[in-house]
Write an enzyme that holds these catalytic residues in place. Structure first.
Site, mmCIF file in Angstrom:
data_model
loop_
_atom_site.group_PDB
_atom_site.id
_atom_site.type_symbol
_atom_site.label_atom_id
_atom_site.label_comp_id
_atom_site.label_asym_id
_atom_site.label_seq_id
_atom_site.Cartn_x
_atom_site.Cartn_y
_atom_site.Cartn_z
ATOM 1 N N LYS A 141 0.790 -1.085 0.298
ATOM 2 C CA LYS A 141 0.188 0.428 0.265
ATOM 3 C C LYS A 141 0.890 1.654 -0.231
ATOM 4 O O LYS A 141 1.297 1.776 1.372
ATOM 5 C CB LYS A 141 -0.963 -0.217 1.036
ATOM 6 N N LEU A 174 -9.130 -0.342 -2.266
ATOM 7 C CA LEU A 174 -10.620 0.703 -2.307
ATOM 8 C C LEU A 174 -9.473 2.196 -2.177
ATOM 9 O O LEU A 174 -9.778 3.233 -2.304
ATOM 10 C CB LEU A 174 -11.623 1.077 -1.189
ATOM 11 N N ASP A 175 -8.957 2.069 -0.831
ATOM 12 C CA ASP A 175 -7.855 3.276 -0.196
ATOM 13 C C ASP A 175 -6.967 3.717 -1.104
ATOM 14 O O ASP A 175 -6.805 5.029 -1.934
ATOM 15 C CB ASP A 175 -7.106 2.768 0.711
ATOM 16 N N LYS A 208 -12.355 9.187 3.432
ATOM 17 C CA LYS A 208 -10.722 9.169 2.977
ATOM 18 C C LYS A 208 -10.469 7.782 2.069
ATOM 19 O O LYS A 208 -10.785 6.997 1.561
ATOM 20 C CB LYS A 208 -10.415 8.535 4.135
ATOM 21 N N PHE A 235 -20.244 -11.437 -3.107
ATOM 22 C CA PHE A 235 -19.022 -11.384 -2.937
ATOM 23 C C PHE A 235 -18.048 -11.899 -1.291
ATOM 24 O O PHE A 235 -17.302 -12.528 -1.273
ATOM 25 C CB PHE A 235 -18.394 -9.722 -2.603
ATOM 26 N N GLU A 250 -14.695 -4.715 13.029
ATOM 27 C CA GLU A 250 -15.375 -2.851 12.485
ATOM 28 C C GLU A 250 -17.063 -3.105 12.898
ATOM 29 O O GLU A 250 -17.683 -1.732 13.183
ATOM 30 C CB GLU A 250 -15.221 -2.683 11.474
ATOM 31 N N HIS A 340 -6.192 -5.971 9.876
ATOM 32 C CA HIS A 340 -6.236 -4.636 10.625
ATOM 33 C C HIS A 340 -7.341 -4.926 11.250
ATOM 34 O O HIS A 340 -7.038 -4.257 12.605
ATOM 35 C CB HIS A 340 -7.435 -3.786 8.700
#
Length: 444
Positions: A141, A174-175, A208, A235, A250, A340
């Site tokens: 990343k 996505l980030d 973000k 998915f 999360e 994460h």
């Protein structure tokens, strides 16, 4: 003499007539004015030392988060047209004989699973396309990967207004794509299609973007929302069980901060959600009674409640930071050992002990929360999460949060507040109890 030095201040509104913008003195000039009036204002201040112009420009972002089914079915045009909200524009696109053009970035693991379906979809819709599979892992990343995407976009050529870049993958994908899109031509629209539970309820619904830098998580990034996020739970059925748990962390965060009902659902249905991989309600007509449908909807709604009024984080008091005070440092330290959500859950587990030590939670509530975490197959302790790491993380937090620690803590099941007065003694006592009770990976 004092009056001579006092600045003369004038406020100007801005009115566009026949393509030209002009200043008009006054706060509200809409009455009797022909033309388009902007919400922006220019404040002019003149003194003996010079003139200052202050520009106040409201910036509005509009984006949609759509839960859908059969996203890759050629009869479903959501992936290509679902971001268009204007009915006239949508009709014009549908009636245009010119083929659509799309640049798609896919995580390479997702590409191996769904690449042929995406290709078949685009071919069936007669789209001019380029698919770029990339290894979008936390270790990769980086700005280098964002630049690689930009090179490919530049070679392919897209219209910055009407041909959004599409990202299909987990949160890292996505980030990175979001950052690349926000840099290309200063802001090119992009679409998020999350393929993991974590990105489904977290990365896909916010603004973000980012990449890691200088061994720090998401050190470089922007606040640029996608034009749309398209969420298809099917998915999730192809991701490993560990990654389902990763996303549940999360979801549990939002439950602990805002929604007791969601916590109780995870407490009682967590194993079922893990076993069914959130596919239980795909064939049900009534989503209101299905645990997968209810939990994802509530997680998204509670997240949007917190993000929508504070999209650019002007207010640094953020409940969604729960689990994110210590976890970034821990996650980068042991990369790639922890996912994460796993790092976030270890952070949350410790903070639950802090809340209990402060008298915000009862021992019974602490016990229920930890048992729920274990039931979701999440780690609740890690040997590399030392007290020194806790101290460093909170010092960094002070530095980047306006001199306040802004610590979100649960004050019950499904409610929370921000605290700035947690002393080191409390933190250390909580840490000792946390280690004593959970260092074996289960409640003693």
């Amino acid at each position: 003499m004092a009056n001579l030095n006092r600045p003369k201040e004038t406020v100007f509104s801005l009115v566009q007539v026949k393509g030209t913008w002009k200043r008009k003195a006054g706060q509200n000039v809409k009455q009797g004015i022909k033309g388009r009036v902007s919400a922006a204002k220019i404040y002019e201040s003149t003194s003996s030392s010079g003139t200052t112009w202050t520009v106040v420009t409201p910036i509005t972002f509009t984006y949609t988060v759509t839960q859908t089914k059969n996203l890759l079915d050629p009869s479903n045009d959501t992936l290509l047209l679902g971001h268009i909200r204007d009915t006239q524009q949508l009709e014009a696109v549908r009636s245009n004989t010119k083929p659509l053009k799309r640049f798609i970035v896919m995580d390479e693991v997702v590409y191996n699973l769904y690449g042929s379906q995406v290709t078949d979809y685009l071919e069936a819709r007669q789209v001019l396309y380029r698919i770029l599979p990339l290894p979008t892992t936390e270790e990769n990343k980086s700005m280098e990967m964002a630049l690689k995407i930009l090179e490919e976009v530049h070679q392919f050529g897209i219209d910055r207004r009407t041909e959004p870049i599409i990202a299909i993958g987990g949160g890292v994908c996505l980030d990175i794509v979001g950052l690349a899109a926000s840099l290309y031509r200063r802001r090119t629209p992009y679409i998020r299609v999350p393929t993991t539970l974590l990105s489904y309820i977290d990365a896909s619904v916010g603004a973000k973007t980012g990449v890691n830098f200088a061994n720090c998580k998401n050190k470089l990034g922007t606040y640029i929302a996608p034009v749309a996020a398209f969420l298809d739970r099917s998915f999730i059925q192809t991701i490993p069980r560990r990654h389902i748990s990763n996303g549940l962390a999360e979801m549990l965060k939002m439950a602990l901060m805002k929604h007791r009902g969601l916590f109780e659902l995870l407490e009682t249905q967590g194993q079922f959600l893990l076993d069914s991989k959130f596919q239980s309600g795909m064939a049900l007509e009534d989503d209101r009674i299905d645990p997968a449908s209810v939990s994802t909807r509530v997680a998204i709604e509670t997240m949007l409640e917190e993000l929508a009024p504070n999209l650019w984080e002007d207010d640094l008091d953020r409940l969604v930071d729960f689990g994110h005070l210590i976890s970034p440092e821990l996650e980068m330290k042991v990369l790639p050992a922890l996912l994460h959500g796993e790092a976030v859950n270890i952070d949350m587990a410790y903070m639950v002990y802090v809340a209990c030590e402060m008298g915000l939670l009862t021992e019974q509530e602490k016990f229920r929360i930890v048992c729920c975490m274990l039931g979701l197959e999440l780690p609740v302790w890690h040997q590399d999460c030392t007290f020194a790491l806790v101290q460093k993380s909170l010092r960094d937090r002070l530095q980047h949060s306006g001199g306040l620690v802004r610590m979100p803590l649960p004050t019950g099941l499904g409610r929370a507040e921000i605290f700035n007065d947690t002393d080191e003694g409390t933190l250390f006592r909580a840490y000792e109890k946390w280690c004593d009770e959970l260092s074996t990976g289960s409640l003693r």
